[in-house]
Design a protein around this motif. Sequence first.
Motif, PDB file in Angstrom:
ATOM      1  N   ALA A  79       0.843  -1.203   0.000  1.00 64.60           N
ATOM      2  CA  ALA A  79       0.000   0.000   0.000  1.00 64.60           C
ATOM      3  C   ALA A  79       0.877   1.251   0.000  1.00 64.60           C
ATOM      4  CB  ALA A  79      -0.910   0.004   1.221  1.00 64.60           C
ATOM      5  N   ILE A  80       0.597   2.172  -0.922  1.00 65.67           N
ATOM      6  CA  ILE A  80       1.413   3.388  -1.008  1.00 65.67           C
ATOM      7  C   ILE A  80       0.615   4.669  -0.796  1.00 65.67           C
ATOM      8  CG2 ILE A  80       3.116   2.314  -2.525  1.00 65.67           C
ATOM      9  CD1 ILE A  80       1.774   3.820  -4.856  1.00 65.67           C
ATOM     10  N   ASN A  81      -0.704   4.626  -0.935  1.00 65.91           N
ATOM     11  CA  ASN A  81      -1.489   5.848  -0.779  1.00 65.91           C
ATOM     12  C   ASN A  81      -2.852   5.505  -0.204  1.00 65.91           C
ATOM     13  OD1 ASN A  81      -3.664   7.806  -2.404  1.00 65.91           O
ATOM     14  ND2 ASN A  81      -1.924   8.886  -1.514  1.00 65.91           N
ATOM     15  N   TYR A  82      -3.248   6.226   0.856  1.00 63.23           N
ATOM     16  CA  TYR A  82      -4.512   5.963   1.539  1.00 63.23           C
ATOM     17  C   TYR A  82      -5.417   7.182   1.445  1.00 63.23           C
ATOM     18  CZ  TYR A  82      -7.772   5.160   5.432  1.00 63.23           C
ATOM     19  OH  TYR A  82      -8.901   5.010   6.203  1.00 63.23           O
ATOM     20  N   LYS A  83      -6.701   6.936   1.203  1.00 63.42           N
ATOM     21  CA  LYS A  83      -7.675   8.032   1.126  1.00 63.42           C
ATOM     22  C   LYS A  83      -8.940   7.626   1.863  1.00 63.42           C
ATOM     23  CE  LYS A  83      -9.888  11.135  -2.231  1.00 63.42           C
ATOM     24  NZ  LYS A  83     -10.034  11.433  -3.693  1.00 63.42           N
ATOM     25  N   GLN A  84      -9.513   8.578   2.593  1.00 64.11           N
ATOM     26  CA  GLN A  84     -10.724   8.294   3.362  1.00 64.11           C
ATOM     27  C   GLN A  84     -11.704   9.449   3.256  1.00 64.11           C
ATOM     28  OE1 GLN A  84     -10.224   6.652   7.342  1.00 64.11           O
ATOM     29  NE2 GLN A  84     -11.990   7.794   8.117  1.00 64.11           N
ATOM     30  N   LYS A  85     -13.003   9.106   3.185  1.00 68.58           N
ATOM     31  CA  LYS A  85     -14.081  10.092   3.216  1.00 68.58           C
ATOM     32  C   LYS A  85     -15.107   9.617   4.236  1.00 68.58           C
ATOM     33  CE  LYS A  85     -13.777  11.442  -1.677  1.00 68.58           C
ATOM     34  NZ  LYS A  85     -14.516  11.519  -2.963  1.00 68.58           N
ATOM     35  N   ASP A  86     -15.541  10.532   5.112  1.00 72.47           N
ATOM     36  CA  ASP A  86     -16.533  10.212   6.124  1.00 72.47           C
ATOM     37  C   ASP A  86     -17.813  11.003   5.874  1.00 72.47           C
ATOM     38  OD1 ASP A  86     -14.769   8.521   7.548  1.00 72.47           O
ATOM     39  OD2 ASP A  86     -13.860  10.246   8.540  1.00 72.47           O
ATOM     40  N   PHE A  87     -18.944  10.327   6.071  1.00 71.94           N
ATOM     41  CA  PHE A  87     -20.252  10.955   5.868  1.00 71.94           C
ATOM     42  C   PHE A  87     -21.142  10.669   7.069  1.00 71.94           C
ATOM     43  CE2 PHE A  87     -18.425   9.850   1.821  1.00 71.94           C
ATOM     44  CZ  PHE A  87     -18.729  10.907   0.969  1.00 71.94           C
ATOM     45  N   ILE A  88     -21.929  11.660   7.438  1.00 73.04           N
ATOM     46  CA  ILE A  88     -22.961  11.483   8.453  1.00 73.04           C
ATOM     47  C   ILE A  88     -24.291  11.892   7.849  1.00 73.04           C
ATOM     48  CG2 ILE A  88     -23.834  12.166  10.730  1.00 73.04           C
ATOM     49  CD1 ILE A  88     -21.034  12.682  11.641  1.00 73.04           C
ATOM     50  N   ASN A  89     -25.222  10.950   7.809  1.00 68.86           N
ATOM     51  CA  ASN A  89     -26.552  11.185   7.210  1.00 68.86           C
ATOM     52  C   ASN A  89     -26.433  11.740   5.790  1.00 68.86           C
ATOM     53  OD1 ASN A  89     -27.752  10.344   9.649  1.00 68.86           O
ATOM     54  ND2 ASN A  89     -27.602  12.422  10.479  1.00 68.86           N
ATOM     55  N   GLY A  90     -25.470  11.216   5.032  1.00 66.57           N
ATOM     56  CA  GLY A  90     -25.305  11.606   3.640  1.00 66.57           C
ATOM     57  C   GLY A  90     -24.477  12.846   3.408  1.00 66.57           C
ATOM     58  N   GLU A  91     -24.066  13.538   4.461  1.00 64.98           N
ATOM     59  CA  GLU A  91     -23.277  14.765   4.323  1.00 64.98           C
ATOM     60  C   GLU A  91     -21.811  14.490   4.655  1.00 64.98           C
ATOM     61  OE1 GLU A  91     -23.012  19.304   6.215  1.00 64.98           O
ATOM     62  OE2 GLU A  91     -24.761  18.026   6.600  1.00 64.98           O
ATOM     63  N   LYS A  92     -20.931  14.891   3.742  1.00 63.10           N
ATOM     64  CA  LYS A  92     -19.502  14.655   3.968  1.00 63.10           C
ATOM     65  C   LYS A  92     -19.003  15.541   5.092  1.00 63.10           C
ATOM     66  CE  LYS A  92     -16.582  15.881   0.756  1.00 63.10           C
ATOM     67  NZ  LYS A  92     -15.880  15.850  -0.551  1.00 63.10           N
ATOM     68  N   VAL A  93     -18.320  14.923   6.062  1.00 60.78           N
ATOM     69  CA  VAL A  93     -17.833  15.677   7.218  1.00 60.78           C
ATOM     70  C   VAL A  93     -16.314  15.668   7.315  1.00 60.78           C
ATOM     71  CG1 VAL A  93     -19.942  15.336   8.562  1.00 60.78           C
ATOM     72  CG2 VAL A  93     -18.099  13.640   8.708  1.00 60.78           C
ATOM     73  N   ASP A  94     -15.655  14.757   6.601  1.00 63.39           N
ATOM     74  CA  ASP A  94     -14.193  14.709   6.686  1.00 63.39           C
ATOM     75  C   ASP A  94     -13.634  14.009   5.456  1.00 63.39           C
ATOM     76  OD1 ASP A  94     -11.686  15.134   7.687  1.00 63.39           O
ATOM     77  OD2 ASP A  94     -11.739  13.512   9.158  1.00 63.39           O
ATOM     78  N   LYS A  95     -12.407  14.412   5.084  1.00 59.69           N
ATOM     79  CA  LYS A  95     -11.724  13.810   3.940  1.00 59.69           C
ATOM     80  C   LYS A  95     -10.230  14.024   4.106  1.00 59.69           C
ATOM     81  CE  LYS A  95     -11.095  14.379  -1.055  1.00 59.69           C
ATOM     82  NZ  LYS A  95     -11.548  15.119  -2.272  1.00 59.69           N
ATOM     83  N   PHE A  96      -9.446  12.986   3.911  1.00 60.38           N
ATOM     84  CA  PHE A  96      -7.998  13.160   3.966  1.00 60.38           C
ATOM     85  C   PHE A  96      -7.303  12.107   3.113  1.00 60.38           C
ATOM     86  CE2 PHE A  96      -9.324  10.763   7.687  1.00 60.38           C
ATOM     87  CZ  PHE A  96      -8.494   9.659   7.684  1.00 60.38           C
ATOM     88  N   ASN A  97      -6.077  12.426   2.731  1.00 59.21           N
ATOM     89  CA  ASN A  97      -5.266  11.587   1.853  1.00 59.21           C
ATOM     90  C   ASN A  97      -3.864  11.516   2.435  1.00 59.21           C
ATOM     91  OD1 ASN A  97      -3.730  10.550  -0.353  1.00 59.21           O
ATOM     92  ND2 ASN A  97      -5.312  11.241  -1.765  1.00 59.21           N
ATOM     93  N   GLU A  98      -3.335  10.299   2.634  1.00 64.01           N
ATOM     94  CA  GLU A  98      -2.022  10.138   3.248  1.00 64.01           C
ATOM     95  C   GLU A  98      -1.165   9.170   2.430  1.00 64.01           C
ATOM     96  OE1 GLU A  98      -3.623  10.522   7.894  1.00 64.01           O
ATOM     97  OE2 GLU A  98      -2.841   8.617   7.119  1.00 64.01           O
ATOM     98  N   TRP A  99       0.080   9.556   2.199  1.00 66.70           N
ATOM     99  CA  TRP A  99       1.031   8.667   1.546  1.00 66.70           C
ATOM    100  C   TRP A  99       1.664   7.764   2.591  1.00 66.70           C
ATOM    101  CZ3 TRP A  99       1.605   7.988  -3.579  1.00 66.70           C
ATOM    102  CH2 TRP A  99       1.054   8.962  -4.412  1.00 66.70           C
ATOM    103  N   PHE A 100       1.812   6.493   2.247  1.00 71.80           N
ATOM    104  CA  PHE A 100       2.437   5.502   3.128  1.00 71.80           C
ATOM    105  C   PHE A 100       1.835   5.553   4.533  1.00 71.80           C
ATOM    106  CE2 PHE A 100       5.574   6.787  -0.074  1.00 71.80           C
ATOM    107  CZ  PHE A 100       5.775   5.566  -0.708  1.00 71.80           C
ATOM    108  N   SER A 101       0.522   5.591   4.569  1.00 75.03           N
ATOM    109  CA  SER A 101      -0.196   5.638   5.842  1.00 75.03           C
ATOM    110  C   SER A 101      -0.130   4.279   6.527  1.00 75.03           C
ATOM    111  CB  SER A 101      -1.658   6.013   5.596  1.00 75.03           C
ATOM    112  OG  SER A 101      -2.408   5.915   6.785  1.00 75.03           O
ATOM    113  N   ASN A 102      -0.090   4.305   7.861  1.00 69.58           N
ATOM    114  CA  ASN A 102      -0.129   3.038   8.588  1.00 69.58           C
ATOM    115  C   ASN A 102      -1.531   2.743   9.124  1.00 69.58           C
ATOM    116  OD1 ASN A 102      -0.202   4.980  10.559  1.00 69.58           O
ATOM    117  ND2 ASN A 102       1.460   4.123  11.807  1.00 69.58           N
ATOM    118  N   ARG A 103      -2.528   3.403   8.562  1.00 68.90           N
ATOM    119  CA  ARG A 103      -3.911   3.092   8.908  1.00 68.90           C
ATOM    120  C   ARG A 103      -4.309   1.726   8.349  1.00 68.90           C
ATOM    121  NH1 ARG A 103      -6.944   7.654  10.606  1.00 68.90           N
ATOM    122  NH2 ARG A 103      -5.714   9.578  10.502  1.00 68.90           N
ATOM    123  N   THR A 104      -3.675   1.357   7.233  1.00 61.45           N
ATOM    124  CA  THR A 104      -3.895   0.033   6.665  1.00 61.45           C
ATOM    125  C   THR A 104      -2.608  -0.775   6.784  1.00 61.45           C
ATOM    126  OG1 THR A 104      -3.209   0.670   4.434  1.00 61.45           O
ATOM    127  CG2 THR A 104      -5.524   0.990   5.011  1.00 61.45           C
TER     128      THR A 104
END
Length: 227
Positions: free
Chosen positions: A142-167
């Motif tokens: 894995a070299i690039n991680y991206k995440q989007k969070d939604f609450i009740n259909g509305e986007k509340v957060d978004k971030f992109n990390e290189w060489f993330s250790n989330r995965t």
Amino acid sequence: MKTIIFAIAFLTSVAAIAQDSVEDSAKEKSSKIYYTQGGNGALLSFSQVTRNGKEVGSIPRFTLFFNLGTNANLDLGNHFGVFGGLNLTNIGMITEEEIVGTVKTDKFKTKQRVYAVGIPVGIKIGDLRNFYVYGGAEAGFAINYKQKDFINGEKVDKFNEWFSNRTNAFMPAVFVGFQAKNGFGLKVQYYLNDFLNQGFSEGGVKPYAGTESQIFFLTLGYNFNKK
């Protein structure tokens, strides 16, 4: 006279075509290893996610970009071959949960994906000019991680990390598929490690602790046919 000239021209053309055919055949025999496009195409991912033993809802994830790759092939006859390659694959999962509060119920959706550099190796069995099956294993990183969070259909957060250790950084997989003469093929690939890194810590909190997350996907891809 015209007939003789035409006959000579015709015989000369046939001789030239025959010579080219012989040269092409000799070139093909002398070149045992050939390269083909081998990356995944349109990709449909499925996930099975549990948190502390309880199943978390998941949604199939479709992606087309960017899934690229190439393979080096060695055919050991008309019915058996081996291959190895290098590819870039967009894999991930979509989870959805309902959190019941004292006032209302909120629906949380999270989209998570990584780009993984993969090194597959495998074998091909069957009629390599018409229809055959193949299978093997892949070492993915894995070299690039991206995440989007939604609450009740509305986007509340978004971030992109290189060489993330989330995965998990290392993502080994096994795969099996088939390919027909017209280039149509289908492949199934299953990742052996959890997608999310249970040991990941942020602010002293481990958000993925106790979370098991397995991913597999179906794809229309791989092309081992000689040009």
